[in-house]
Scaffold this active site. Sequence first.
Site, short mmCIF file in Angstrom:
data_model
loop_
_atom_site.label_atom_id
_atom_site.label_comp_id
_atom_site.label_asym_id
_atom_site.label_seq_id
_atom_site.Cartn_x
_atom_site.Cartn_y
_atom_site.Cartn_z
N THR A 165 0.87 -1.19 -0.06
CA THR A 165 0.21 -0.15 -0.40
C THR A 165 0.98 1.30 0.38
OG1 THR A 165 -1.29 1.28 1.68
CG2 THR A 165 -0.43 -0.01 2.85
N ASP A 166 -0.47 2.08 -0.35
CA ASP A 166 1.08 3.91 -0.57
C ASP A 166 1.07 4.61 1.07
OD1 ASP A 166 -1.63 4.65 -0.40
OD2 ASP A 166 -2.13 6.35 -1.39
N GLU A 167 0.01 3.62 2.11
CA GLU A 167 0.40 3.84 3.62
C GLU A 167 1.83 3.80 3.68
OE1 GLU A 167 -3.14 2.99 5.80
OE2 GLU A 167 -4.51 3.32 4.08
N TYR A 212 -2.08 -0.39 11.45
CA TYR A 212 -1.51 -0.93 9.95
C TYR A 212 -1.06 -0.64 8.76
CZ TYR A 212 -3.30 -1.91 4.78
OH TYR A 212 -3.33 -2.06 3.88
N LYS A 254 2.17 -3.35 7.59
CA LYS A 254 2.89 -3.74 5.87
C LYS A 254 4.01 -3.10 5.53
CE LYS A 254 -0.32 -4.71 2.73
NZ LYS A 254 -0.33 -5.80 2.06
P1 NAD Z 1 -9.93 -7.62 1.96
O1 NAD Z 1 -9.76 -7.12 3.69
O2 NAD Z 1 -11.40 -7.83 1.68
O3 NAD Z 1 -9.51 -9.08 1.68
C1 NAD Z 1 -7.86 -9.60 2.49
C2 NAD Z 1 -7.77 -11.32 2.16
O4 NAD Z 1 -6.93 -11.80 2.77
C3 NAD Z 1 -9.48 -11.78 2.96
O5 NAD Z 1 -10.06 -13.03 1.35
C4 NAD Z 1 -9.47 -12.69 4.07
O6 NAD Z 1 -10.01 -13.86 4.25
C5 NAD Z 1 -7.54 -12.93 3.38
N1 NAD Z 1 -7.10 -13.34 4.62
C6 NAD Z 1 -6.89 -12.32 6.22
N2 NAD Z 1 -5.59 -12.88 6.95
C7 NAD Z 1 -5.17 -14.09 6.39
C8 NAD Z 1 -4.73 -15.21 6.64
N3 NAD Z 1 -3.94 -15.60 7.90
N4 NAD Z 1 -4.36 -16.75 5.65
C9 NAD Z 1 -5.13 -16.38 4.20
N5 NAD Z 1 -5.63 -15.56 4.21
C10 NAD Z 1 -6.05 -14.21 5.03
O7 NAD Z 1 -8.08 -6.81 1.60
P2 NAD Z 1 -8.41 -6.41 0.45
O8 NAD Z 1 -8.50 -4.40 0.52
O9 NAD Z 1 -8.30 -6.71 -0.77
O10 NAD Z 1 -6.47 -6.07 0.68
C11 NAD Z 1 -5.67 -7.06 0.10
C12 NAD Z 1 -4.24 -6.37 -0.28
O11 NAD Z 1 -4.29 -5.32 -0.68
C13 NAD Z 1 -3.71 -5.87 1.36
O12 NAD Z 1 -2.01 -6.48 1.55
C14 NAD Z 1 -3.81 -4.61 1.60
O13 NAD Z 1 -3.26 -4.22 2.21
C15 NAD Z 1 -3.57 -4.45 0.04
N6 NAD Z 1 -3.95 -2.76 -0.67
C16 NAD Z 1 -5.34 -2.31 -0.20
C17 NAD Z 1 -5.72 -1.59 -0.74
C18 NAD Z 1 -7.61 -1.01 -0.13
O14 NAD Z 1 -7.44 0.01 -1.10
N7 NAD Z 1 -8.22 -1.61 -0.32
C19 NAD Z 1 -4.69 -0.77 -1.32
C20 NAD Z 1 -3.75 -1.06 -1.70
C21 NAD Z 1 -3.40 -2.25 -1.28
O1 TDX Z 2 -17.20 6.12 7.74
C1 TDX Z 2 -15.62 6.41 7.13
N1 TDX Z 2 -16.27 7.52 7.28
C2 TDX Z 2 -14.79 8.10 6.68
O2 TDX Z 2 -15.14 9.12 6.40
C3 TDX Z 2 -14.74 5.38 6.31
C4 TDX Z 2 -15.00 3.94 6.99
C5 TDX Z 2 -14.08 6.45 6.53
N2 TDX Z 2 -13.49 7.55 6.34
C6 TDX Z 2 -12.52 8.15 5.55
C7 TDX Z 2 -10.36 8.13 6.44
C8 TDX Z 2 -10.10 8.19 5.34
O3 TDX Z 2 -9.64 9.20 5.08
O4 TDX Z 2 -12.18 7.88 4.05
C9 TDX Z 2 -11.41 7.70 4.24
C10 TDX Z 2 -11.41 6.23 3.92
O5 TDX Z 2 -11.31 5.79 4.88
P1 TDX Z 2 -10.41 3.47 4.61
O6 TDX Z 2 -11.92 3.07 3.34
O7 TDX Z 2 -10.91 2.95 5.18
O8 TDX Z 2 -9.55 3.58 3.97
P2 TDX Z 2 -7.49 4.43 4.01
O9 TDX Z 2 -7.82 3.96 5.77
O10 TDX Z 2 -7.61 5.05 3.21
O11 TDX Z 2 -6.90 2.81 3.76
C11 TDX Z 2 -7.45 1.91 2.53
O12 TDX Z 2 -6.66 2.64 1.56
C12 TDX Z 2 -5.45 1.51 1.00
C13 TDX Z 2 -7.84 0.73 2.74
O13 TDX Z 2 -8.50 0.31 3.69
C14 TDX Z 2 -6.16 0.08 3.20
O14 TDX Z 2 -5.58 -1.64 3.24
C15 TDX Z 2 -5.03 0.55 1.93
O15 TDX Z 2 -4.10 -0.08 2.10
#
Ligand code: NAD
Ligand code: TDX
Length: 340
Positions: free
Chosen positions: A129-131, A156, A160
């Site tokens: 992630t960019d975080e 988190y 990462k």
């Molecule tokens: P998600 O929470 O939707 O899915 C996570 C998946 O991993 C689930 O299917 C869960 O069952 C599985 N999992 C969790 N723990 C596990 C374990 N111990 N063993 C096997 N499986 C396990 O997450 P997401 O939003 O799809 O993110 C996927 C990846 O992308 C993550 O690595 C996250 O850091 C990265 N990422 C997410 C975002 C975003 O905006 N959501 C952005 C950049 C990077």
């Molecule tokens: O109810 C809400 N109200 C609100 O204002 C929630 C759930 C979030 N927020 C804000 C917090 C953040 O500034 O919205 C923004 C986005 O929040 P999230 O969806 O929780 O995402 P963020 O914390 O930015 O992280 C996401 O992007 C990077 C993913 O969850 C991570 O897995 C990824 O690495």
Amino acid sequence: MAEDFFSPRNIIVTGGCGFIGSNFVHYVYDNHPDVHVTVLDALTYAGNLENIRGILGDRVEFVHGDICDAELLDRLVPGHDAIVHYAAESHNDNSIANPEPFLRTNVEGTYRLLEAARKYGVRYHHVSTDEVYGDLALDDPARFTEETPYRPSSPYSSTKASSDLLVRAWHRTFGVRMTISNCSNNYGPFQHVEKFIPRQITNILEGQRPKLYGDGLNVRDWIHTEDHSSAVWTILTRGRLGETYLIGADGERNNLTVLRDILTVMGRDPDDFDWVKDRPGHDRRYAIDATKLRRELGWTPSHTDFQAGIRGTIDWYVNNRAWWEPAKAATEAKYKRQGQ
Ligand code: NAD
Ligand code: TDX
């Protein structure tokens, strides 16, 4: 487009039942019929087998298991030619409420996979992630690049960041053949209702007011999950070993603007939402400069119209209530306890 440098035939996708991992499994299924995918997923609260049920069969196989299970990895990994690692605890708010599962899955889990990749000579792509770069000020013209120092803020993002550093060390010390990608905020269908965009859409559908943290001016750099998938495939097959690539689609927007867009598209007053308590340590702004990925590997996003992407995402939640309804009440109860 030049030929792929690496042509995997049999890959493991960890977390392939989550939001982004399942999108990648569909992407490979749709675009690369010669590739077999083994999905390894523990089906935590965030994993849902329904996300890939329609494509399970000869080309997509599901294994229910934990990435921390070294014995399982010993049985599973041999015979595969790549691991694409998506599995994680992914939600910042959960990591603030209870960091422990984040340490286990994100740090120990990555360690176990790296050890398996080392033992069996399997290529490894790490989805991050960019975080890991912390945040930028709203008035800073800078964006994150591959050279930006690590400065994670939350439990988190620090787990990462830790996992990224393990991957780099396993490459340098043990020669594990790896690439890393750090992507910005994803949106699209199949995202858990705990996350910002699905939470607001489903609140409106359930007759509850959307909830905005703090002053709502925090900026996220949105990318459609299908563009994330095509970028990961590009990096897996064409990326240089040992390299990190940032993934982003120039989608910077503040939360207030995104929420008002959602309210407007759904026919509501753009001010019909609640301001709630801010997230502790809330990162102010993320912004990705994806020049390296675009120039070196020729990747471009296809979902460049955010409004269209949001409309498509809203339609999906309207038409797939059975998918998200079971998780909604418990998710909102958790937020209520946190005052959010
Ligand atoms: P998600 O929470 O939707 O899915 C996570 C998946 O991993 C689930 O299917 C869960 O069952 C599985 N999992 C969790 N723990 C596990 C374990 N111990 N063993 C096997 N499986 C396990 O997450 P997401 O939003 O799809 O993110 C996927 C990846 O992308 C993550 O690595 C996250 O850091 C990265 N990422 C997410 C975002 C975003 O905006 N959501 C952005 C950049 C990077
Ligand atoms: O109810 C809400 N109200 C609100 O204002 C929630 C759930 C979030 N927020 C804000 C917090 C953040 O500034 O919205 C923004 C986005 O929040 P999230 O969806 O929780 O995402 P963020 O914390 O930015 O992280 C996401 O992007 C990077 C993913 O969850 C991570 O897995 C990824 O690495």
